[in-house]
Scaffold this active site. Structure first.
Site, PDB file in Angstrom:
ATOM      1  N   GLU A 132       0.822  -1.211   0.000  1.00 46.32           N
ATOM      2  CA  GLU A 132       0.000   0.000   0.000  1.00 46.32           C
ATOM      3  C   GLU A 132       0.857   1.263   0.000  1.00 46.32           C
ATOM      4  O   GLU A 132       0.599   2.218   0.723  1.00 46.32           O
ATOM      5  CB  GLU A 132      -0.977   0.001   1.184  1.00 46.32           C
ATOM      6  CG  GLU A 132      -2.095  -1.013   1.023  1.00 46.32           C
ATOM      7  CD  GLU A 132      -3.214  -0.825   2.026  1.00 46.32           C
ATOM      8  OE1 GLU A 132      -3.329   0.266   2.595  1.00 46.32           O
ATOM      9  OE2 GLU A 132      -3.974  -1.779   2.235  1.00 46.32           O
ATOM     10  N   GLY A 133       1.883   1.258  -0.807  1.00 41.96           N
ATOM     11  CA  GLY A 133       2.802   2.384  -0.889  1.00 41.96           C
ATOM     12  C   GLY A 133       4.028   2.105  -0.054  1.00 41.96           C
ATOM     13  O   GLY A 133       3.956   2.089   1.176  1.00 41.96           O
TER      14      GLY A 133
END
Length: 815
Positions: free
Chosen positions: A498-499
């Site tokens: 997620e990043g």
């Protein structure tokens, strides 16, 4: 002397006006009054008035100011500030700003923070935690998942589906649970304390996935078809965003679709041919419906006059011919379902686009807005839950385990990492709670979600390492009685997904925060490229002069608070937390000042100066973490017994903030760091790291049955059931404490100091001496069984450790 006093008075008035952020007109009037006093006292003459009027009148006559000051500034601004791409604009405009904007503005309103409602569970949500969540935690044997099955057991999968675990975000009218974000966080925290696989499996469908996207953007037909099936567990969803060539740079995904006519289920329809190659997709190996992000092209302009429509999201049933579900990935020995998915020119109707054909090209905004919600709940909650369990379990272990004839938790070397775990557990729960409060208030906090994803996963990893150091061989040797090893292996996964944290810190937090949270920058950028020239000039004039006043105010505030160490600034309380609020006032002003100076000196190049951006983001982040901690202390009733946890968390965060601020000044562009240091740190660095005394207090809370310790581990799974090693150890912890006075009694009767081990033998001697009752003997015997279970490690036959069928790996195919 009179002239000097008048000059000082003028400086004081102008400084006070800037500090208090009064309007330009009010400042001009105040300065004019001082000028009148100067004239009356015959200190100033006509020339001084002429100079004053030459400055004051152009600034206060709007038409003159716009034409002769703002218009040339606007021309320069357009030359140095590149126009944002549509992708950048959508990312910046997506989501909302909340409390972080107050922290960025240099003058936080603490009443606003403390007036946000306290997060609470409904009776239904609490019953779910006490019932189905508790039950599934009892069902799970983590060693079986990670060492034997390589998956959650089928009865656990079915239980999750039957009891709505995948439907927490789905509205009740579709058969979902429709729980608050806070309730989702509490569920995930409890599951994460048991198994990262369990928490991941439940978390993903309730964050960025088809359910979230459908409820916000889906057509009525899509919602009516999919949402009830998702709620009942008849469909297992996943969402495919990451490609081998595009991870954190999601806007560069190479996967594409081409609008065309084709045959679907025997009929010719307008649709699209999709080609994709995705990886790292959680639940992909078992998913029945695939959320897919791709770039849609319309070369024949069948939908309009645009050929490149942009990022689009669609729902693809995985049983459609051409959809290839790849084999499983093997992420650091963690057994949650994760793998690749591919397709080559798979034809589907346009009705498969989430929201229908009219939402073609709107996928980036959809993703950013939904990701800001999911990113703010799932990984931060999993991290907080894991650390809360680790904190209480480590406290129990450190009290049970003895070395040098003492519980190891009494050794100062052990107290230091214990304090880090305990203080972070308190902070991380506070941050998760405040963030989910924002979401439940209707916010889509894109900046906050980036902050909490990065900082909570980072702190979780460091806390797990600390816990491993304390447990030593107990943490290293995997097996049914090891409650740390798998979490230690899994920690880098949360850092990566997620990043990736490096890019989240260096690009996303401040990249979005500087523009979204600043009260004037976004308005300046929008007005600079407004197609209506007159409107653009008018808006730019308001924004640029507001910005100048804002920057001046922050300079004065930083200078004054540096000189006075912020002692005269406001605080909502006069207790031991007062100085924390005052120090945050100071650092908030520093952040606002340095942001303006960084943007002024670097302009559009600031986004490429990632280390400058990262340090500015650190200031905003640590302010948010600190304010969440103080908000929790307020909501819990300002309990003085919790104060050591609060103090440790706040002082650690402020010290980290100070480190980043120090590094920023050392590397500030154009050599301005030396001058700025004189303004910001005129008497040196004001913050000290948490003291040894504070470390001791936190470590003591972790090793002592008390209400503070209970709150530290609130909501986690502590039932001493068959597979819950930490629950069993918690009971042993209580038994050991109850056994200590019995041990002392036997030693006194025996006239010698016995070793605090073999408590069953101590019980036998106590029985022989006639100083112990039957129940006391039973307690010592039970405590010894638990003590050995707590300190011993598992062992295996060689055949048990040999894989029955060695897996064969292969590289994923190219798209």
């Amino acid at each position: 002397m009179t002239t000097l006093l008048w000059i000082i008075a003028m400086i004081f008035v102008l400084g006070a006006m800037a500090y208090l952020r009064v309007s330009l007109l009010s400042t001009t009037i105040a300065a004019a009054i001082v000028m009148v006093v100067g004239s009356t006292l015959d200190i100033i003459g006509v020339i001084s008035w002429i100079v004053f009027l030459v400055i004051a009148l152009p600034l206060n006559i709007k038409s003159f100011r716009q034409n002769y000051i703002s218009r040339p500034l606007l021309k320069v601004y357009r030359g140095i500030m590149p126009e944002m791409s549509s992708t950048e604009k959508e990312a910046i405009e997506a989501g909302t700003t909340w409390w972080e904007a107050d922290l960025f503005a240099g003058n936080p309103n603490w009443s606003k923070l403390h007036n946000y409602p306290k997060a609470r569970l409904s009776a239904e949500e609490q019953a779910f935690l006490d019932g189905p969540v508790e039950e599934v935690c009892k069902m799970l044997n983590q060693h079986q998942v990670s060492h034997e099955l390589g998956d959650l057991p089928q009865d656990v999968w079915q239980y999750l589906k039957d009891n709505g675990f995948f439907a927490m975000i789905i509205k009740k009218k579709y058969g979902g649970l429709e729980y608050s974000a806070y309730a989702q966080s509490c569920v995930l925290q409890k599951l994460a304390g048991v198994s990262s696989e369990l928490a991941s499996t439940v978390g993903v469908p309730n964050s960025l996935g088809p359910g979230e996207l459908l409820q916000h953007y889906g057509t009525k037909d899509q919602q009516d078809h999919y949402l009830p099936r998702l709620a009942q567990g008849l469909e297992v969803p996943c969402f495919a965003l990451t490609s081998p060539e595009a991870g954190s740079d999601a806007g560069s995904i190479p996967d594409f679709g081409v609008v065309c006519k084709g045959e679907f289920q025997g009929e010719e329809v307008l649709g699209m041919k999709l080609t994709w190659n995705k990886r790292y997709i959680t639940l992909a190996p078992v998913a029945t419906v695939l959320g897919l992000a791709f770039k849609l092209r319309d070369p024949e302009q069948l939908l309009g006059d645009k050929e490149e429509l942009g990022i689009t999201c669609a729902l693809i049933p995985t049983d459609i011919p051409g959809v290839e579900t790849g084999r499983r990935h093997f992420p650091l020995n963690c057994m949650f379902q994760n793998g690749p998915t591919r397709g080559n020119e798979v034809f589907v109707p346009l009705s498969f686009i989430i929201g229908g054909p009219e939402m073609a090209g709107q996928g980036w905004r959809m993703l950013v807005e939904c990701l800001s919600v999911g990113r703010g709940i799932t990984l931060p909650s999993n991290s907080a839950g894991g650390v809360k369990t680790a904190a209480v379990a480590t406290g129990a272990y450190a009290r049970i385990r003895r070395q040098f004839k003492l519980p190891i938790g009494k050794l100062e070397g052990i107290e230091e990492p214990m304090a880090r775990i305990g203080g972070n557990a308190y902070l991380m729960d506070a941050v998760s709670t405040l963030t989910t409060t924002a979401i439940d208030l209707g916010e889509k906090p894109s900046v906050i979600s980036a902050i909490v994803k990065y900082h909570l996963t980072d702190r979780m990893q460091k806390c797990v390492i600390d816990a491993m150091d304390i447990h030593g061989g107990k943490g290293v040797c995997l097996g049914p009685n090891n409650y740390l090893g798998r979490g230690y292996q899994a920690a880098p996964i949360a850092i990566t997904v997620e990043g990736a944290n490096i890019l989240t810190r260096s690009m996303i937090i401040y990249g979005q925060g500087a523009i979204r949270c600043h009260p004037y920058v976004l308005a300046e950028m929008e007005s600079a490229f407004d197609t209506d020239a007159n409107r653009g000039l008018d808006n730019f004039d308001s924004a640029i002069f507001g910005h100048i006043g804002f920057a001046t105010s922050n300079f004065i505030r930083s200078f004054w608070m540096g000189l006075t160490s912020s002692y005269f600034t406001n605080s909502p309380y006069s207790d031991k937390t007062k100085r924390y609020y005052q120090q945050m006032n100071r650092f908030s002003a520093n952040l606002a000042l340095l942001s303006d100076l960084a943007m002024a000196t670097l302009g559009g190049n600031l986004k490429r100066k990632e280390r400058i951006s990262a340090r500015l983001g650190d200031l905003l982040s640590q302010l948010y973490l600190t304010s969440a901690t103080l908000k929790r202390y307020q909501d819990d009733g300002r309990l003085t017994e919790d104060l050591p946890l609060v103090q440790w968390a706040v002082e650690d965060s402020l010290y980290k903030l100070q480190d980043s601020l120090d590094d920023l000044l050392n590397n500030f562009p154009m050599g301005l760091g030396i001058a700025l240091r004189a303004v910001i740190f005129p008497f040196g660095r004001p913050i000290k790291r948490p003291s040894d005394v504070l470390d001791h207090k936190v470590a003591k809370i972790m090793q002592t049955p008390c209400a503070s310790r209970d709150r530290l581990g609130k909501g986690q799974f502590w039932t001493p059931s068959e597979f819950n090693v930490v629950g069993i150890q918690e009971q042993t912890f209580k038994d050991i404490l109850a056994a200590e006075p019995l041990y002392d009694k036997v030693c006194k009767a025996a006239g010698k100091r016995l070793p605090f081990m073999w408590l069953d033998k101590v019980a036998a001697e106590g029985k022989a001496l006639g100083v112990l009752s039957d129940s006391e003997i039973a307690l010592l015997e039970r405590a010894e069984i638990g003590r050995l279970k707590s300190i011993n490690v598992d062992d295996f036959d060689t055949e048990e450790l040999r894989a029955q069928l060695a897996p064969k790996a292969k590289q994923g195919k190219a798209a």
